[in-house]
Design an enzyme around this catalytic site. Structure first.
Site, PDB file in Angstrom:
ATOM      1  N   GLU A 137       0.818  -1.213   0.000  1.00 26.41           N
ATOM      2  CA  GLU A 137       0.000   0.000   0.000  1.00 26.41           C
ATOM      3  C   GLU A 137       0.859   1.273   0.000  1.00 26.41           C
ATOM      4  OE1 GLU A 137      -3.278   0.443  -0.400  1.00 26.41           O
ATOM      5  OE2 GLU A 137      -2.865   2.595  -0.325  1.00 26.41           O
TER       6      GLU A 137
ATOM      7  N   THR B 216      -6.192   2.458  -5.129  1.00 29.82           N
ATOM      8  CA  THR B 216      -5.927   1.022  -4.983  1.00 29.82           C
ATOM      9  C   THR B 216      -6.680   0.211  -6.029  1.00 29.82           C
ATOM     10  OG1 THR B 216      -5.464   1.059  -2.602  1.00 29.82           O
ATOM     11  CG2 THR B 216      -6.297  -0.993  -3.499  1.00 29.82           C
TER      12      THR B 216
ATOM     13  N   HIS C 274      -1.056   3.338   4.820  1.00 26.25           N
ATOM     14  CA  HIS C 274      -2.044   4.168   4.131  1.00 26.25           C
ATOM     15  C   HIS C 274      -2.093   5.524   4.814  1.00 26.25           C
ATOM     16  CE1 HIS C 274      -5.900   5.602   2.599  1.00 26.25           C
ATOM     17  NE2 HIS C 274      -5.932   4.585   1.750  1.00 26.25           N
TER      18      HIS C 274
ATOM     19  N   ASP D 122       1.035   0.266  -5.181  1.00 29.33           N
ATOM     20  CA  ASP D 122      -0.164   0.575  -5.973  1.00 29.33           C
ATOM     21  C   ASP D 122      -0.164   2.005  -6.509  1.00 29.33           C
ATOM     22  OD1 ASP D 122      -0.590   1.509  -3.334  1.00 29.33           O
ATOM     23  OD2 ASP D 122      -2.742   1.091  -3.377  1.00 29.33           O
ATOM     24  N   HIS D 123       0.367   2.951  -5.731  1.00 28.82           N
ATOM     25  CA  HIS D 123       0.369   4.365  -6.140  1.00 28.82           C
ATOM     26  C   HIS D 123       1.212   5.152  -5.160  1.00 28.82           C
ATOM     27  CE1 HIS D 123      -2.483   4.781  -2.863  1.00 28.82           C
ATOM     28  NE2 HIS D 123      -3.259   3.857  -3.428  1.00 28.82           N
TER      29      HIS D 123
HETATM   30  C1  GP9 Z   1      -9.022  -0.021   1.583  1.00 30.42           C
HETATM   31  C2  GP9 Z   1      -7.825   0.141   0.749  1.00 30.42           C
HETATM   32  C3  GP9 Z   1      -7.498   1.592   0.473  1.00 30.42           C
HETATM   33  O1  GP9 Z   1      -9.696  -1.232   1.549  1.00 30.42           O
HETATM   34  O2  GP9 Z   1      -7.672  -0.735  -0.281  1.00 30.42           O
HETATM   35  O3  GP9 Z   1      -7.591   2.001  -0.825  1.00 30.42           O
HETATM   36  P1  GP9 Z   1      -7.014   3.408  -1.339  1.00 30.42           P
HETATM   37  O4  GP9 Z   1      -7.557   4.479  -0.429  1.00 30.42           O
HETATM   38  O5  GP9 Z   1      -5.520   3.342  -1.262  1.00 30.42           O
HETATM   39  O6  GP9 Z   1      -7.495   3.520  -2.726  1.00 30.42           O
HETATM   40 MN    MN Z   2      -3.965   2.283  -2.137  1.00 25.57          MN
END
Ligand code: GP9
Ligand code: MN
Length: 438
Positions: free
Chosen positions: A38, A87, A204, A264-265
Site C-alpha cells: 500500500e 488502490t 495508508h 499501488d500508487h
Molecule cells: C481499503 C484500501 C485503500 O480497503 O484498499 O484504498 P485506497 O484508499 O488506497 O485507494
Molecule cells: Mn492504495
C-alpha cells in the site's frame, strides 16, 4: 457495439509484444502470490532515514533484500498508472491489463456490470488455477465484493474472516502483521496451483499508526506530519512482509510459488514533495513537475525462489504491462487476449509508460502536456529539434491510442462480444463470498 471491437483488435495485435523465449514459462505451474504494498513508492527502496542524532535507519531492509536478490526480477523504473480509483485502479491494471477510468473508479462504476477476461478467469480456464483475494477491510470497500465476482475470483476473504478489533486495526482495516498471520490458515487450505492477492493496508495515509518507541522506527523531522510518519509505517509494512515470507517458508508453499510485489500508487502527494525534497538530498527551490513525475515510481518485483537469474531491470514499466508479463512467466500465451500492456521481458516492449492523464515517461523523456524534459539532465527542452519533436509526437499518439482503446473497451463493455480468447464467460452469480469455509 460489436463492430467497435474491430479497431480494438487491430490496436492490440499491432501493439502485441511477443514473449522472450528465455523467460516464457520461467515460473510455469507455480502458485502466484501478489503482495500489494500500500502506497509504497520506489524512493523508499534502499533509502535510509537519518534520526535526530544523524544515525541512519534502513526503512525497508527486507524488501531491499528481495529487490537485490538473484531470485528476483526487480524493476527500477516502474510507474503507477492510477487515477481517482487509487488502490482499485491498480487492481484493474494488474488484473485486466487495461486502465481504470479517467473519471471515477472503474470498480464502483462498472465492476458489477461489465464482462471481464481477467487474470483469475484466464488462469483457471487455461492453467487450472484456483483464485482468492485476502484483505482485512470490509468487502464493500471499492465495491470489491461484486467486482471480484465479475473478475472470476473463486474466493474473497474480507474482514469478516479475520479477528479485527480496535487494538489491531484502523479506519482501513486490520493491520498488516495480524493480517498476514491470520491469512495463512486460509491459504494453506487452497487447492494448488493458486492465484492469490494479499492487500496490505497499514501504510495508508495519514501514516499516523506506528509512531512511538514500541515500533522502534524514527519519525522524520520535516514540517509535514504526513511525510514524517510515512517511513515508520513503511517500515512496519516491510516487517509484516518479512513475517509473511517466514510463514510461507514454514508452510512449504514458498518454494513452489512466485511472489509478485507491487506498490499501488504514491503515498506522498505532489503538493507535499517540496517538503520531502530535503530528505532526498534535493533543493526544494528547484523542485518541479519533472521531479513530481519521477516520484510516481513504485516497486515491482517478481520473486521466483530458486531461480537465481534475477537482477534489477532498467526497463520502463507500467502497471498495465504486469499481466502479460506474469502470464508469459507462467507459460500462458496472451496473443488471443485483448490486453493493452506489453510483456516487460519482450524485446518488442516499447517502454512508453502512459499516465492516465495522457502525460508519459520513456527512458529518454518525460512529457508533461506540451513540455518535454530530458530524463538525463531533468531540464526542459525549450527548443526541441524537429527530430525530437517528431519522436515525441509519435509517442504521444501511441499513448493517446492506448488510453482511448482502454476507454472504448471498458465504457462499451466490449469484452462481452469477444470470443477469440476461447474463454467461457464468467458468471458472477456462481460466486458467493459468504460462509466460504462451510
Ligand atoms: C481499503 C484500501 C485503500 O480497503 O484498499 O484504498 P485506497 O484508499 O488506497 O485507494
Ligand atoms: Mn492504495
Amino acid at each position: 457495439s460489436e463492430n467497435d471491437l474491430v479497431s480494438i483488435e487491430e490496436y492490440v495485435h499491432s501493439h502485441y509484444a511477443k514473449p522472450n523465449d528465455a523467460m516464457f514459462g520461467a515460473a510455469k505451474g507455480r502458485n502466484v502470490i501478489y503482495v500489494h504494498l500500500e502506497s509504497l513508492q520506489q524512493f523508499v527502496i534502499d533509502y535510509k532515514l537519518k534520526d535526530e542524532n544523524g544515525v541512519e535507519h534502513e526503512v525497508t531492509p527486507f524488501l531491499n533484500s528481495l529487490y537485490h536478490s538473484q531470485d528476483t526480477y526487480s524493476f527500477a523504473n516502474s510507474f503507477h498508472q492510477v487515477k481517482s480509483g487509487k488502490t482499485s485502479d491498480a487492481e484493474t491494471l494488474l488484473e485486466d491489463s487495461f486502465f481504470g477510468l479517467n473519471q471515477g473508479p472503474l470498480f464502483t462504476q462498472l465492476g458489477d456490470k461489465n464482462t471481464f477476461q481477467a487474470a483469475p478467469a484466464i488462469l483457471e480456464q487455461k492453467a487450472g488455477y484456483t483464485s482468492a483475494v485476502f484483505h482485512g477491510n470490509a468487502g464493500t470497500f471499492w465495491n470489491r465484493n461484486e467486482t471480484y465476482k465479475h473478475l472470476g475470483y473463486n474466493y474473497f476473504f474480507d474482514s469478516s474472516y479475520y479477528d479485527v478489533n480496535e487494538n489491531n486495526s484502523f479506519q482501513y482495516g486490520l493491520h498488516d502483521k495480524p493480517f498476514f498471520q491470520q491469512s495463512v490458515k486460509y491459504l494453506e487450505h487452497m487447492q494448488q496451483p493458486f492465484y492469490t492477492k494479499f492487500i496490505a493496508v497499514s501504510n495508508h495515509y495519514p501514516y499516523s499508526e506506528f509512531k512511538g518507541d514500541e515500533f522502534g522506527f524514527p519519525i522524520a523531522q520535516t514540517k509535514d506530519t504526513t511525510i514524517n510518519g510515512y517511513f515508520a509505517t513503511a517500515n512496519y509494512l516491510d516487517k509484516s512482509v518479512e513475517e509473511f515470507f517466514n510463514y510461507l517458508k514454514a508452510s512449504g508453499l514458498y518454494e513452489n510459488s512466485m511472489i509478485v510485489l507491487y506498490g499501488d500508487h504514491y503515498g506522498i502527494s505532489d503538493s507535499r514533495n517540496v517538503e520531502l525534497a530535503q530528505l532526498l538530498g534535493k533543493d526544494p527551490e528547484e523542485w518541479n513537475d519533472f521531479d513530481n513525475a519521477q516520484m510516481q515510481r513504485v516497486p515491482l518485483m517478481f520473486h521466483i525462489p530458486g531461480n537465481q537469474k534475477g537482477s534489477v531491470q532498467q526497463t520502463y514499466a507500467g502497471q498495465v504491462d504486469v499481466l502479460p508479463t506474469l502470464l508469459h512467466l507462467l507459460g500462458v500465451p496472451t496473443d488471443n487476449f485483448l490486453q493493452l500492456g506489453q510483456d516487460l521481458f519482450s524485446k518488442d516492449n516499447e517502454q512508453i509508460v502512459a499516465f492516465r492523464n495522457g502525460n508519459f515517461v520513456t527512458p529518454k523523456y518525460t512529457v508533461l502536456s506540451e513540455n518535454i524534459y530530458d530524463n538525463q539532465t531533468g531540464e526542459q527542452l525549450l527548443d526541441p529539434t524537429p527530430e525530437v519533436q517528431q519522436e515525441v509526437d509519435q509517442m504521444r499518439e501511441k499513448v493517446r491510442e492506448q488510453l482511448s482503446t482502454s476507454d472504448a473497451l471498458t465504457n462499451g463493455d466490449l469484452l462481452r462480444y469477444y470470443t477469440n480468447s476461447g474463454l467461457k464467460e464468467v458468471d458472477p452469480k456462481t460466486y458467493n463470498y459468504k460462509n466460504q469455509l462451510e
